[in-house]
Scaffold this motif. Structure first.
Motif, mmCIF file in Angstrom:
data_model
loop_
_atom_site.group_PDB
_atom_site.id
_atom_site.type_symbol
_atom_site.label_atom_id
_atom_site.label_comp_id
_atom_site.label_asym_id
_atom_site.label_seq_id
_atom_site.Cartn_x
_atom_site.Cartn_y
_atom_site.Cartn_z
ATOM 1 N N UNK A 161 -2.514 -7.446 23.228
ATOM 2 C CA UNK A 161 -1.476 -7.650 22.217
ATOM 3 C C UNK A 161 -2.103 -7.504 20.838
ATOM 4 N N UNK A 162 -1.485 -6.695 19.985
ATOM 5 C CA UNK A 162 -1.945 -6.506 18.619
ATOM 6 C C UNK A 162 -1.161 -7.436 17.694
ATOM 7 N N UNK A 163 -1.869 -8.092 16.777
ATOM 8 C CA UNK A 163 -1.248 -9.000 15.808
ATOM 9 C C UNK A 163 -1.442 -8.420 14.412
ATOM 10 N N UNK A 164 -0.376 -8.450 13.607
ATOM 11 C CA UNK A 164 -0.392 -7.818 12.285
ATOM 12 C C UNK A 164 0.025 -8.819 11.218
ATOM 13 N N UNK A 165 -0.743 -8.847 10.120
ATOM 14 C CA UNK A 165 -0.404 -9.678 8.968
ATOM 15 C C UNK A 165 -0.067 -8.772 7.795
ATOM 16 N N UNK A 166 1.169 -8.852 7.343
ATOM 17 C CA UNK A 166 1.688 -8.039 6.239
ATOM 18 C C UNK A 166 1.419 -8.761 4.920
ATOM 19 N N UNK A 167 0.778 -8.086 3.969
ATOM 20 C CA UNK A 167 0.393 -8.734 2.710
ATOM 21 C C UNK A 167 1.116 -8.128 1.515
ATOM 22 N N UNK A 168 2.354 -7.685 1.705
ATOM 23 C CA UNK A 168 3.110 -7.107 0.612
ATOM 24 C C UNK A 168 3.473 -8.142 -0.457
ATOM 25 N N UNK A 169 3.841 -7.658 -1.635
ATOM 26 C CA UNK A 169 4.215 -8.523 -2.744
ATOM 27 C C UNK A 169 5.566 -8.112 -3.295
ATOM 28 N N UNK A 170 6.129 -8.958 -4.180
ATOM 29 C CA UNK A 170 7.416 -8.648 -4.806
ATOM 30 C C UNK A 170 8.559 -9.312 -4.073
ATOM 31 N N UNK A 171 9.801 -8.923 -4.450
ATOM 32 C CA UNK A 171 10.953 -9.483 -3.761
ATOM 33 C C UNK A 171 11.204 -8.723 -2.467
ATOM 34 N N UNK A 172 12.158 -9.217 -1.682
ATOM 35 C CA UNK A 172 12.392 -8.645 -0.362
ATOM 36 C C UNK A 172 12.664 -7.157 -0.375
ATOM 37 N N UNK A 173 13.403 -6.679 -1.380
ATOM 38 C CA UNK A 173 13.785 -5.275 -1.427
ATOM 39 C C UNK A 173 12.603 -4.339 -1.674
ATOM 40 N N UNK A 174 11.520 -4.871 -2.252
ATOM 41 C CA UNK A 174 10.365 -4.025 -2.561
ATOM 42 C C UNK A 174 9.182 -4.286 -1.648
ATOM 43 N N UNK A 175 9.382 -5.132 -0.619
ATOM 44 C CA UNK A 175 8.271 -5.518 0.240
ATOM 45 C C UNK A 175 8.122 -4.638 1.481
ATOM 46 N N UNK A 176 8.873 -3.553 1.560
ATOM 47 C CA UNK A 176 8.780 -2.736 2.756
ATOM 48 C C UNK A 176 7.433 -2.020 2.804
ATOM 49 N N UNK A 177 6.880 -1.964 3.994
ATOM 50 C CA UNK A 177 5.611 -1.303 4.275
ATOM 51 C C UNK A 177 5.837 -0.370 5.451
#
Length: 353
Positions: A161-177
């Protein structure tokens, strides 16, 4: 139906090689793939850990067994895990040797994951994410590699199983990766491909490309990258996601939905990804212990800190299938864009293998 030897068999074999250091005290259980728990993209079923935590707490059988949640992603924890990519100040935050693998094990240390200030994209083997040490027979340039023997020993009786930690910033609308990944199983010398499994924006199994077209935006349907959103709602009955990037706790609850922020801003992991086909291939008796698992991971639109991806040391996926049937609104199904980890426009029913 093929019967495989028990996991304890592989763990015993690997005990003579390079292996395990400290592991977390509690095993992590993930439910079987269904319309609420996962979304299938390519060969991988992807879980939103934030969604699972809420759904399991509500005793929804589609999210059980599940936990314990959350899964920590701080450096003190991830140094005990087999890490594919991570970053801090332009360097890997942790390595894989001497923990959790012994020095000299046939496995790469972690690739550097760049921050958004260093690069908006991750490309393994690039100047900001150079090839890690060590080098061993079968090791591929610009890929994260490990011998099957070392991987089996690290996993023991657990699933891959692969585990991923997303470290984006900003509000929800700009946090897409956006993320794309390919897992190839190669011969001992690395020259012959034995199997290939892919995380991509399609619903088809198998590998589609070795040079994926980089996305131009979050809804670029021509790209095989999968888009990860935060700040959205998931209907508690149908599992359909809505208000992508614009959901709030209040608006989601008012529409019978869970509010999912993807654990952004916390020291906890965001997603888990599991391929039953890859897992079975790794543990199959016909798969040589001397073969190599070779990973190519790419991201786009990174705007924050460095992302982290690791292989869980003690995760297991339930085999019991929940058969709840749910009809999806046609308007959502038609918007089946590449959206990962619970934040998909259409949370389609998982493909049954």
């Amino acid at each position: 139906m093929t019967t495989f030897p028990p996991r304890s068999f592989w763990a015993g074999l690997a005990a003579t090689g390079a292996l395990i250091g400290a592991v977390p005290a509690h095993a992590v259980l993930l439910p079987s793939s269904n319309v609420m728990s996962t979304v299938q993209y390519g060969d991988f079923a992807v879980y939103s850990l934030d969604l699972l935590q809420q759904c399991a707490a509500g005793l929804d059988p589609r999210c059980l067994p599940g936990g314990p949640f959350p899964i920590a992603s701080n450096a003190g924890f991830t140094k005990t895990q087999l890490t594919v990519l991570t970053g801090e100040n332009g360097k890997p935050q942790t390595s894989n040797q001497p923990e959790p693998l012994a020095n000299g094990a046939p496995a790469d240390n972690a690739f550097t994951s760049p921050s958004g200030q260093q690069s908006s994209t991750l490309l393994m083997g690039s100047a900001v994410s150079p090839e890690p040490t060590p080098t061993f027979t079968g090791d591929q340039p610009g890929k994260w590699d490990i011998k099957i023997s070392a991987l089996r020993g690290y996993l023991g009786n657990n699933d891959l199983v692969f585990i991923f930690d997303n470290a984006q910033e900003g509000d929800g609308a700009s946090q897409w990766l956006q993320i794309w990944g390919q897992a190839r199983v190669l011969s001992a010398d690395g020259t012959s491909q034995q199997g290939c499994f892919e995380l991509n924006s399609s619903s088809a199994a198998g590998c589609t490309t070795s040079s994926p077209l980089a996305p131009t935006g979050p809804f670029d349907l021509s790209s095989p990258y999968v888009t990860v959103f935060t700040g959205y709602c998931v209907n508690k009955t149908t599992g359909a996601a809505f208000n992508l990037g614009g959901g709030t706790s209040a608006t989601c609850e008012a529409q019978n939905g869970y509010y999912v922020n993807g654990n952004i801003g916390s020291a906890n992991a965001d997603n888990a990804a599991y391929s039953q086909a890859l897992n079975d291939f790794i543990f199959a008796p016909t798969t040589s212990a001397d073969w190599v698992l070779s990973l190519d991971i790419r991201t786009a639109n990174n705007n924050g800190s460095a992302e982290t991806l690791w292989i869980c040391s003690n995760c297991s996926v339930a085999t019991t299938t929940v058969t709840t049937e749910v009809s999806e609104p046609a308007s959502l199904a038609l918007l089946g864009a590449a959206l990962m980890g619970g934040a998909y426009v259409s949370r389609r029913r998982a493909r049954q293998d």
